[in-house]
Scaffold this motif. Structure first.
Motif, PDB file in Angstrom:
ATOM      1  N   VAL A 101      68.133 105.159-126.746  1.00  0.00           N
ATOM      2  CA  VAL A 101      67.561 106.321-126.057  1.00  0.00           C
ATOM      3  C   VAL A 101      66.592 107.055-126.970  1.00  0.00           C
ATOM      4  O   VAL A 101      65.480 107.413-126.552  1.00  0.00           O
ATOM      5  CB  VAL A 101      68.682 107.273-125.575  1.00  0.00           C
ATOM      6  N   LEU A 131      62.637 107.539-126.140  1.00  0.00           N
ATOM      7  CA  LEU A 131      62.050 108.867-126.007  1.00  0.00           C
ATOM      8  C   LEU A 131      61.036 109.191-127.100  1.00  0.00           C
ATOM      9  O   LEU A 131      60.237 110.112-126.942  1.00  0.00           O
ATOM     10  CB  LEU A 131      63.142 109.934-125.976  1.00  0.00           C
ATOM     11  N   ARG A 137      57.538 106.786-123.188  1.00  0.00           N
ATOM     12  CA  ARG A 137      58.125 108.054-122.743  1.00  0.00           C
ATOM     13  C   ARG A 137      57.244 108.775-121.734  1.00  0.00           C
ATOM     14  O   ARG A 137      57.740 109.512-120.893  1.00  0.00           O
ATOM     15  CB  ARG A 137      58.420 108.959-123.928  1.00  0.00           C
TER      16      ARG A 137
END
Length: 66
Positions: free
Chosen positions: A12, A16, A21
């Motif tokens: 994750v 991100l 993203r």
């Protein structure tokens, strides 16, 4: 047992902080709380059933009797 949550957290964080993203979007269908990665310029929903639900909601809103 602790390896899976740690690997998921790293994935994750990597997503991100990476170039993808900017393609992360919230689904625009009524009552949907999912997020998805936009893969096509016209994509607005996370899955086809959400698109159907959004179109039905728009139809009912336009044809609703006051």
């Amino acid at each position: 047992m602790d390896a899976l949550p740690a690997a998921l957290a790293r994935a994750v964080i990597g997503f991100l902080s990476g170039p993808d993203r900017t393609a992360l979007r919230a689904c625009r269908a009524p009552r949907c709380v999912r997020y998805f990665v936009k893969e096509h310029p016209r994509q607005e929903w996370c899955k086809p059933s959400c698109g159907n639900r959004a179109r039905v909601a728009r139809h009912h809103e336009r044809h609703r009797t006051p």
